[in-house]
Motif scaffolding. Structure first.
Motif, PDB file in Angstrom:
ATOM      1  N   ILE A  13      -3.974  10.760   4.548  1.00 11.08           N
ATOM      2  CA  ILE A  13      -5.080  10.460   3.635  1.00 11.08           C
ATOM      3  C   ILE A  13      -4.832   9.147   2.920  1.00 11.08           C
ATOM      4  N   ALA A  14      -3.606   8.957   2.449  1.00 13.30           N
ATOM      5  CA  ALA A  14      -3.252   7.728   1.737  1.00 13.30           C
ATOM      6  C   ALA A  14      -3.434   6.504   2.621  1.00 13.30           C
ATOM      7  N   ASP A  15      -3.018   6.593   3.865  1.00 16.58           N
ATOM      8  CA  ASP A  15      -3.180   5.473   4.800  1.00 16.58           C
ATOM      9  C   ASP A  15      -4.654   5.112   4.971  1.00 16.58           C
ATOM     10  N   LEU A  16      -5.506   6.126   5.042  1.00 13.81           N
ATOM     11  CA  LEU A  16      -6.923   5.891   5.286  1.00 13.81           C
ATOM     12  C   LEU A  16      -7.633   5.275   4.080  1.00 13.81           C
ATOM     13  N   ILE A  17      -7.323   5.760   2.878  1.00 13.42           N
ATOM     14  CA  ILE A  17      -8.047   5.290   1.694  1.00 13.42           C
ATOM     15  C   ILE A  17      -7.371   4.103   1.012  1.00 13.42           C
ATOM     16  N   ALA A  18      -6.270   3.630   1.569  1.00 19.94           N
ATOM     17  CA  ALA A  18      -5.522   2.519   0.968  1.00 19.94           C
ATOM     18  C   ALA A  18      -6.386   1.294   0.651  1.00 19.94           C
ATOM     19  N   PRO A  19      -7.366   0.917   1.504  1.00 19.66           N
ATOM     20  CA  PRO A  19      -8.199  -0.249   1.170  1.00 19.66           C
ATOM     21  C   PRO A  19      -8.977  -0.095  -0.132  1.00 19.66           C
ATOM     22  N   GLN A  20      -9.157   1.133  -0.590  1.00 18.97           N
ATOM     23  CA  GLN A  20      -9.862   1.372  -1.856  1.00 18.97           C
ATOM     24  C   GLN A  20      -8.943   1.212  -3.063  1.00 18.97           C
TER      25      GLN A  20
END
Length: 336
Positions: free
Chosen positions: A263-270
């Protein structure tokens, strides 16, 4: 409560003159503006839906605007600055009780617990709520979900709220703006503060505060944050609301079935200001708290519990009917 009323009155006076419009971008995606109450990892399912392309798969181009407070989020919705509001359902209750004909209807729930943490100035290994007697807590705007939930927890812990600290009361300060609470605490205001993530963890890692308790664990399940749209917009754009809800449900399912690291990898751009290990730590903390709903259906018993909290805080004089404030049609269809 007075503040949200004044903002809504001003907003309503201009609503006939202001027309928020959705169009299509160059890829043919329908633009939808979401007014979000705060930008926090607490709302991970939304950011998953954005970054995984679930909204685009549904033909939606999401634009986020940050409002910093449910009163301001509702104002953005009422003025058509945004088509979808992301905030606590308490704001829709306030508007409905004021007699507005075109009020906000909640159609998808995302979080089921308070997402704030009690932060103190020193690390306390065996914290208990008696330590808050005679102390001052920065709690947020009066009538907002963070402040009302805090009062609910404190009263359930047997504390007496009041301004005379010498008598052993606990004072909850409501005079500091939501976005300024962390900075005010670091600057020396208050003995304790309630903060969302990632602010709470950032203060802890900087040695400027220490997380002592989870308000979400102590308050129990409550429909803390949901998506809403004006009844007029919902009536004219049911397909859009359905597609939007479909995307959110996919985000909820991803969060439910994937690890904190994924989850962290996916939302990192935010959350570009955060290191990966910080992001993973915060996501895991919210997962451990059972923070997120696994589907977007806002149930009647959950709304009733929210109104119980509002009544205890002295912010509710009339309980609207569940059917007036919630439409589960889109959530139920998404789950199918």
């Amino acid at each position: 409560m007075r503040k949200i009323k004044s903002i809504l009155i001003v907003t309503l006076s201009f609503i006939l003159l202001t027309f928020g419009m959705t169009g299509c971008n160059e890829q043919g995606l329908k633009k939808v503006t979401i007014a979000e109450v705060t930008h926090s990892i607490f709302y991970a399912p939304q950011y998953v839906a954005i970054e995984a392309g679930y909204f685009k798969d549904e033909g939606i181009d999401v634009q986020l605007i940050l409002t910093q407070g449910a009163d301001k989020t509702m104002a953005a919705l009422l003025s058509n600055e945004a088509q979808v509001g992301f905030m606590g359902p308490e704001a829709s209750i306030y508007v409905y009780n004021q007699g507005s004909k075109d009020y906000a209807i909640n159609f998808a729930q995302v979080t089921k617990r308070d997402g704030t943490f009690l932060v103190g100035r020193t690390e306390i290994d065996s914290f208990n709520f008696d330590m808050l007697k005679g102390k001052q807590i920065i709690g947020g705007r009066k009538g907002g979900m963070p402040e009302m939930t805090l009062e609910y927890v404190l009263k359930n812990q047997g504390l007496t709220l009041g301004e005379n600290l010498a008598e052993g009361n606990t004072q909850v300060r409501t005079d500091i703006q939501f976005a300024a609470m962390g900075g005010a605490f670091v600057g020396g205001e208050g003995d304790f503060v309630t903060l969302f993530e990632p602010t709470a963890t950032q203060l802890e890692e900087q040695g400027q505060g220490y997380i002592l308790a989870s308000m979400g664990q102590l308050s129990g399940e409550i429909p803390y944050t949901a998506y809403s749209a004006l009844s007029s917009y919902m009536a004219k754009n049911p397909d859009m609301i359905q597609k939007f809800t479909n995307a959110i449900y996919k985000g909820q399912q991803y969060v439910e079935t994937h690890t904190a690291e994924e989850i962290a990898d996916l939302i990192a751009p935010q959350f570009k200001e955060m290191k990966k290990e910080q992001l993973v730590k915060v996501v895991q903390r919210y997962k451990d708290n059972d923070t997120w709903c696994t589907d977007p259906i806002l149930k009647e018993e959950s709304l009733n519990r929210l109104m119980d909290v509002m009544e205890l805080a002295g912010e509710l004089n009339q309980r609207p009917a569940y059917q007036e404030l919630v439409n589960t049609t889109f959530a139920e269809e998404a789950v199918k």
